[in-house]
Design a protein around this motif. Structure first.
Motif, PDB file in Angstrom:
ATOM      1  N   THR A  39      29.431  23.891  30.341  1.00 42.71           N
ATOM      2  CA  THR A  39      30.960  23.704  30.028  1.00 42.71           C
ATOM      3  C   THR A  39      31.600  25.029  30.423  1.00 42.71           C
ATOM      4  N   VAL A  40      31.328  26.200  30.064  1.00 41.84           N
ATOM      5  CA  VAL A  40      31.913  27.548  30.063  1.00 41.84           C
ATOM      6  C   VAL A  40      31.857  28.049  31.602  1.00 41.84           C
ATOM      7  N   ALA A  41      30.519  27.703  32.076  1.00 45.68           N
ATOM      8  CA  ALA A  41      30.316  27.968  33.429  1.00 45.68           C
ATOM      9  C   ALA A  41      31.406  27.315  34.434  1.00 45.68           C
ATOM     10  N   LYS A  42      31.485  25.990  34.312  1.00 49.40           N
ATOM     11  CA  LYS A  42      32.387  25.296  35.091  1.00 49.40           C
ATOM     12  C   LYS A  42      33.892  25.909  35.165  1.00 49.40           C
ATOM     13  N   LYS A  43      34.393  26.251  33.748  1.00 46.60           N
ATOM     14  CA  LYS A  43      35.691  26.605  33.687  1.00 46.60           C
ATOM     15  C   LYS A  43      35.847  27.936  34.261  1.00 46.60           C
ATOM     16  N   GLU A  44      34.791  28.676  34.207  1.00 50.31           N
ATOM     17  CA  GLU A  44      35.158  30.025  34.909  1.00 50.31           C
ATOM     18  C   GLU A  44      34.395  30.190  36.434  1.00 50.31           C
ATOM     19  N   GLY A  45      33.903  29.085  36.818  1.00 52.00           N
ATOM     20  CA  GLY A  45      33.528  29.258  38.209  1.00 52.00           C
ATOM     21  C   GLY A  45      32.378  30.039  38.480  1.00 52.00           C
ATOM     22  N   MET A  46      31.779  30.115  37.590  1.00 50.73           N
ATOM     23  CA  MET A  46      30.279  31.044  37.282  1.00 50.73           C
ATOM     24  C   MET A  46      29.170  30.436  37.397  1.00 50.73           C
ATOM     25  N   GLU A  47      28.030  30.913  37.862  1.00 51.43           N
ATOM     26  CA  GLU A  47      26.946  30.207  38.029  1.00 51.43           C
ATOM     27  C   GLU A  47      26.226  30.207  36.423  1.00 51.43           C
ATOM     28  N   VAL A  48      25.777  29.123  36.106  1.00 50.90           N
ATOM     29  CA  VAL A  48      25.518  28.902  34.744  1.00 50.90           C
ATOM     30  C   VAL A  48      24.135  29.727  34.344  1.00 50.90           C
ATOM     31  N   GLU A  49      23.547  29.969  35.355  1.00 45.85           N
ATOM     32  CA  GLU A  49      22.411  31.031  35.019  1.00 45.85           C
ATOM     33  C   GLU A  49      22.739  32.595  34.606  1.00 45.85           C
ATOM     34  N   THR A  50      23.909  32.925  35.634  1.00 45.61           N
ATOM     35  CA  THR A  50      24.406  34.065  35.126  1.00 45.61           C
ATOM     36  C   THR A  50      24.897  34.154  33.772  1.00 45.61           C
ATOM     37  N   LEU A  51      25.595  33.011  33.593  1.00 44.38           N
ATOM     38  CA  LEU A  51      26.349  33.028  32.111  1.00 44.38           C
ATOM     39  C   LEU A  51      25.466  33.022  31.248  1.00 44.38           C
ATOM     40  N   ARG A  52      24.103  32.303  31.348  1.00 46.29           N
ATOM     41  CA  ARG A  52      22.973  32.476  30.124  1.00 46.29           C
ATOM     42  C   ARG A  52      22.653  33.630  29.982  1.00 46.29           C
ATOM     43  N   GLU A  53      22.488  34.460  31.031  1.00 43.22           N
ATOM     44  CA  GLU A  53      22.058  35.793  30.884  1.00 43.22           C
ATOM     45  C   GLU A  53      22.886  36.790  30.085  1.00 43.22           C
TER      46      GLU A  53
END
Length: 437
Positions: free
Chosen positions: A21-35
């Protein structure tokens, strides 16, 4: 569930619904966010019991988030009035609300807030302890402090402010280094008083693992409070503030070992020229943990206007690395804010956050400004109102002073640069003095 907390999941390579959910809001790759979550650089405060939550991320590479302080007090104890403020704050899209209730129906207010709020909810449990037990501060036991924290966690609070860095060493540093305004943190002053009256160590420092047990159980994010934040520009970046920050850095590593997410709270009152270096210090001493600043208020002379002094400091702080801004209202230092004060505080803080996001090159931050600039160039008033951070005020100002010609305003009239440049660049004549269109 194969994980205990968002950080535990991230370390195991699991993408949670909250991360997605956060990755989609931020326009960020979810794998980048997970790291980033795995490293502690981003926190996603999301208590397992907060069912209405629409999660947000706080930290590196993400939009700067804002928090709104609300809650009932002994002098202003109307449950209904505070709930109206909650509804307005949510309509204005505040990402977080801190319930600072310290009197009366605190549990009832907190539960109603959590049940209705898609925004993340924070509290300062020590505020609630005196009223909850109906005991003098000095008589509250260590067990009772922890029971209040667990009650807040069980209710579904997403993050709690705990002043665990105010240990005996920090107090001794404070005593050796005179300040103009002593300790201005409400929670910090309460813990200081309890420690002095009982000649004891801070229970949240001494029994920190017990606190982490609660956080791990509920996926409760720990917001390590800045008891020694400066309450005047004279006291900023002093030995006391830095000593506590060093302790918070040590506590951060211990929390991460237990997969507990951390946010670090920061100053306070601070001269403009010290803000950038303070952001570097926090990120260095606290290992890149998300930074949550209260202001900073950049001058002490403006009661009634501290939403402005704080927005100045907040913009500079966030542009230099702060991730989370606590709003300040015009009522700061004077009284509990009313609904209008709250709205002004939110708008000022949102402006600061957005200005910082532009400076940090946050993805998409400039798009909003470019749309507004295009609407201005086209003299498209309705689009300008729709894009405004406060559309209601923009529409009201326009209505209160109607121009003779719709393609201008009462400031410039037919001398409007946008109007005249549009005409000239499309091969038309301009007619500043003539009455023809």
């Amino acid at each position: 569930m194969d994980y205990t907390t968002q950080m535990d999941a991230a370390k195991k390579g699991i993408i949670t619904w909250e991360m997605d959910t956060v990755a989609k809001k931020e326009g960020m790759e979810v794998e980048t966010l997970r790291e980033l979550v795995a490293k502690g650089r981003v926190a996603i405060p999301a208590n397992k019991n907060h069912k209405a939550l629409n999660p947000e991320g706080v930290g590196e590479g993400l939009r700067t988030k804002i928090n709104v302080n609300l809650g009932v007090s002994k002098d202003c104890k109307s449950f209904e009035v505070e709930m109206e403020k909650v509804k307005a704050a949510l309509e204005m899209k505040a990402e977080a609300i801190m319930d600072l209730s310290s009197y009366g129906k605190t549990a009832e207010f907190r539960k109603a807030l959590i049940e209705m709020s898609p925004a993340m909810i924070g509290t300062v449990p020590v505020y609630d302890a005196v009223g909850f037990y109906d005991k003098e501060l000095s008589d509250i036991t260590v067990d009772e402090f922890f029971q209040v924290v667990e009650k807040h966690a069980e209710d579904g609070v997403d993050f709690v402010t705990i002043h665990a860095g105010l240990n005996r060493e920090t107090i001794n540093t404070f005593k050796r280094n005179k300040r103009l305004t002593n300790i201005v943190s409400r929670g910090g002053s309460l813990m200081y008083a309890w420690m002095e009256l009982n000649n004891a160590e801070n229970p949240f420092y001494e029994h920190y693992d017990r606190l982490l047990d609660i956080c791990e159980k509920y996926d409760l994010t720990l917001s390590l409070g800045d008891a020694c934040r400066p309450g005047s520009i004279n006291d900023s970046t002093d030995a006391c503030q830095i000593k506590e920050l060093m302790v918070l850095g040590e506590l951060t590593l211990r929390a991460w070992e237990r997969n507990v997410q951390i946010i670090i709270e920061g100053p306070g009152h601070m001269a403009i020229n010290e803000i950038a270096s303070n952001m570097i210090l926090e990120k260095k001493l606290c290992h890149g943990a998300p930074f949550y600043v209260l202001g900073p208020i950049v001058t002490d002379i403006a009661p009634g206007y501290d939403h402005i002094t704080s927005a100045i400091g907040g913009a500079i702080a966030a542009a230099n690395g702060a991730d989370f801004l606590c709003y300040v209202t015009p009522a700061e230092h004077l009284r509990l804010p009313n609904l209008e004060d709250m709205k002004e505080g939110i708008i000022a803080t949102k402006i600061a956050a957005h200005a910082a996001d532009i400076a940090k090159n946050i993805k998409g931050a400039r798009d909003w400004d470019n749309e507004m600039s295009t609407a201005r160039q086209e003299l498209n008033w309705n689009k300008m109102f729709d894009l405004a951070i406060d559309p209601e005020k923009a529409r009201r100002y326009r209505k209160e002073s109607t121009p003779e010609h719709e393609d201008s305003c009462t400031m410039c009239g037919k001398m409007c640069s946008m109007r005249n440049m549009n005409k000239i660049m499309s091969g038309k004549n301009i007619n500043i003095l003539r009455t023809d269109e």
